[in-house]
Design an enzyme around this catalytic site. Structure first.
Site, mmCIF file in Angstrom:
data_model
loop_
_atom_site.group_PDB
_atom_site.id
_atom_site.type_symbol
_atom_site.label_atom_id
_atom_site.label_comp_id
_atom_site.label_asym_id
_atom_site.label_seq_id
_atom_site.Cartn_x
_atom_site.Cartn_y
_atom_site.Cartn_z
ATOM 1 N N ARG A 153 141.713 2.419 29.193
ATOM 2 C CA ARG A 153 142.936 1.688 28.846
ATOM 3 C C ARG A 153 144.045 2.665 28.454
ATOM 4 N NH1 ARG A 153 141.796 -1.274 24.202
ATOM 5 N NH2 ARG A 153 143.267 -0.077 22.975
ATOM 6 N N TYR A 204 165.010 -9.371 40.033
ATOM 7 C CA TYR A 204 163.837 -10.148 40.426
ATOM 8 C C TYR A 204 163.669 -11.308 39.419
ATOM 9 C CZ TYR A 204 158.947 -11.453 40.471
ATOM 10 O OH TYR A 204 157.794 -12.178 40.471
ATOM 11 N N ASP A 244 165.447 -0.026 38.371
ATOM 12 C CA ASP A 244 164.338 -0.551 39.170
ATOM 13 C C ASP A 244 164.582 -0.092 40.611
ATOM 14 O OD1 ASP A 244 162.708 -2.138 40.814
ATOM 15 O OD2 ASP A 244 162.769 -3.846 39.441
ATOM 16 N N LYS A 278 154.854 -3.069 46.055
ATOM 17 C CA LYS A 278 155.683 -3.199 47.246
ATOM 18 C C LYS A 278 155.547 -1.961 48.139
ATOM 19 C CE LYS A 278 156.536 -7.031 45.266
ATOM 20 N NZ LYS A 278 156.924 -6.967 43.917
HETATM 21 N N1 LCS Z 1 161.100 -5.569 40.382
HETATM 22 C C1 LCS Z 1 161.365 -6.017 41.620
HETATM 23 C C2 LCS Z 1 162.620 -5.542 42.302
HETATM 24 C C3 LCS Z 1 160.499 -6.892 42.249
HETATM 25 O O1 LCS Z 1 160.798 -7.304 43.484
HETATM 26 C C4 LCS Z 1 159.330 -7.327 41.565
HETATM 27 C C5 LCS Z 1 158.381 -8.293 42.184
HETATM 28 C C6 LCS Z 1 159.087 -6.841 40.281
HETATM 29 C C7 LCS Z 1 159.987 -5.958 39.722
HETATM 30 C C8 LCS Z 1 157.844 -7.219 39.504
HETATM 31 O O2 LCS Z 1 156.756 -6.538 40.027
HETATM 32 P P1 LCS Z 1 155.246 -7.064 40.016
HETATM 33 O O3 LCS Z 1 154.910 -7.361 38.584
HETATM 34 O O4 LCS Z 1 155.184 -8.297 40.860
HETATM 35 O O5 LCS Z 1 154.472 -5.916 40.561
HETATM 36 N N2 LCS Z 1 158.933 -9.013 43.256
HETATM 37 C C9 LCS Z 1 158.395 -9.995 43.915
HETATM 38 C C10 LCS Z 1 159.047 -10.705 44.940
HETATM 39 O O6 LCS Z 1 160.215 -10.565 45.285
HETATM 40 N N3 LCS Z 1 158.200 -11.558 45.463
HETATM 41 O O7 LCS Z 1 156.991 -11.557 44.828
HETATM 42 C C11 LCS Z 1 157.030 -10.566 43.769
#
Ligand code: LCS
Length: 398
Positions: free
Chosen positions: A61, A114, A188, A213
């Protein structure tokens, strides 16, 4: 052998940036250290590790060798001192904000984020006495006004290109402004990746990724990461991370290391295909509007040219006739998959207002520039002729 050279090009860093092969076995692929705990040499060694008087692994952890390798790799690509892996992108963002802000503090966030980040801003943080002020960060005057009005303001966070509008923000100008007020700046960088844009080189303090992603690239892992200086990371580990448990799993780290080896070639293919898709849609009679930073019609096209080495794999558009027509089109595609997430090899198509950005109220969505009939395509790396054929036949059915 295998020493990291900071002068390597980005493709070499993507392959060798985590450092030498495993010292025990020489394994070239980083082994998956699938263990929760690590044996101490004796009781005193355990006590020394906990007291910070010896270096080594304690418990996964806190840290793990496979996760460490990923952290070195992403830090190398972003040009930062250190990385930190998380269970998800949201865990990464939450840890970063909680490290800078405590009850009574506030931060500024771009209003186009997001949907999960927006929800964190408006629903989660107030529970801890932390206030997020969301502003249109394309306008520096609005950002400065918000900073001046905010109480105990500690941080500025934004995404560029933004999910889902693909608006582009000026990293250097926003960072210089925020630093005048001693704010930490977190960018981000999920949509651009370190292949197209490296915010730390423009002075930002922290880079964040949903590694789910493009960093993974294969749609097979949920993960996140931060890259920062060592001081921030040490404070985060001590004040938030270790005792809240948002750690990255070793297998996730291994998948991400595997994904990163090909990120330069994948991004080249994503950008080439997305550019073709954007141009195809821009000239299609059934399409009302297209947003892609590479199009001259994009409001921040010049900034994107200056700040990014290419324009990314995401395209958004609206269809004449609104979301009802959009739904018909989404139901008519056969190669593209109707799904959230992005950055996979596979082309994915999504309606943000009813899914990823349904956390916004309709008024907040309108303010953030997210049209109710906006459709988002994460353009994959299939043959471009097949992607265009699929979109074409789906549009013909309207
Ligand atoms: N930042 C961006 C720009 C994102 O597109 C996402 C997730 C996150 C942070 C959060 O990341 P995660 O916790 O999901 O790894 N974006 C998503 C989207 O556009 N569709 O599904 C998830």
């Amino acid at each position: 052998m295998g020493k990291i050279n900071p002068n390597w090009g980005i493709a070499t860093k993507a392959i060798h940036g985590y450092g030498p092969s495993d010292p025990l076995t020489g394994a070239v692929s980083v082994p998956i250290f699938q263990t929760s705990t690590f044996e101490f040499k004796n009781a005193q060694h355990g006590a020394d590790l906990f007291a910070g008087e010896a270096e080594g692994y304690i418990y996964s952890r806190i840290s793990n060798p496979t996760v460490d390798a990923f952290e070195k790799e992403i830090a190398s690509l972003e040009g930062g001192e250190v990385g930190k892996g998380f269970a998800s992108g949201m865990a990464a963002t939450f840890n970063a904000v909680m490290t800078e802000c405590k009850a009574g503090d506030s931060y500024i966030s771009s209003e186009t984020m997001y949907g999960g980040t927006h929800a964190m801003n408006v629903h989660v943080m107030p529970r801890f006495g932390v206030t997020a002020h969301e502003v249109d960060a394309t306008d520096l005057n609005l950002v400065e006004d918000a900073i001046k009005k905010a109480k105990n303001c500690k941080m500025l966070i934004f995404e560029t290109p933004a999910n889902p509008t693909l608006s582009v923000l000026d990293i250097k100008a926003l960072t210089d402004l925020a630093h005048q007020y001693n704010l930490k700046v977190m960018v981000d960088n999920t949509f651009a990746t370190p292949i197209l844009q490296r915010p730390l080189e423009s002075g930002a303090d922290i880079v964040m990724h949903s590694a789910t992603k493009y960093i993974s690239g294969h749609g097979d892992v949920v993960a996140g990461c931060l890259v920062s200086d060592a001081e921030f990371r040490a404070r985060m580990m001590e004040d938030v991370f270790i005792d809240t448990g948002g750690c990255m799993a070793p297998f996730s780290a291994w998948l991400l290391l595997r994904g990163l080896k090909t990120i330069p070639v994948r991004m080249r293919a994503h950008c080439a295909n997305a550019s073709r898709v954007a141009k195809f849609l821009a000239f299609h009679p059934k399409i009302e509007s297209v947003s892609y930073p590479g199009l001259v019609s994009h409001p921040q096209h010049e900034l994107a040219k200056k700040q990014m080495s290419d324009f990314g794999g995401m395209v958004t558009f609206t269809i004449a006739g609104g979301f009802e027509e959009g739904k018909k089109m989404m139901d008519a595609v056969s190669l593209a998959k109707v799904a959230v997430s992005l950055g996979d090899c596979d082309t994915l198509i999504n309606h943000p207002a009813s899914t990823t950005h349904s956390t916004y109220s309709p008024e907040d969505r309108a303010a953030a520039g997210i049209a109710e009939n906006l459709i988002r395509i994460s353009v994959g790396i299939e043959d471009i002729a097949d992607i265009l054929d699929d979109l074409n036949q789906a549009l013909r059915q309207l």
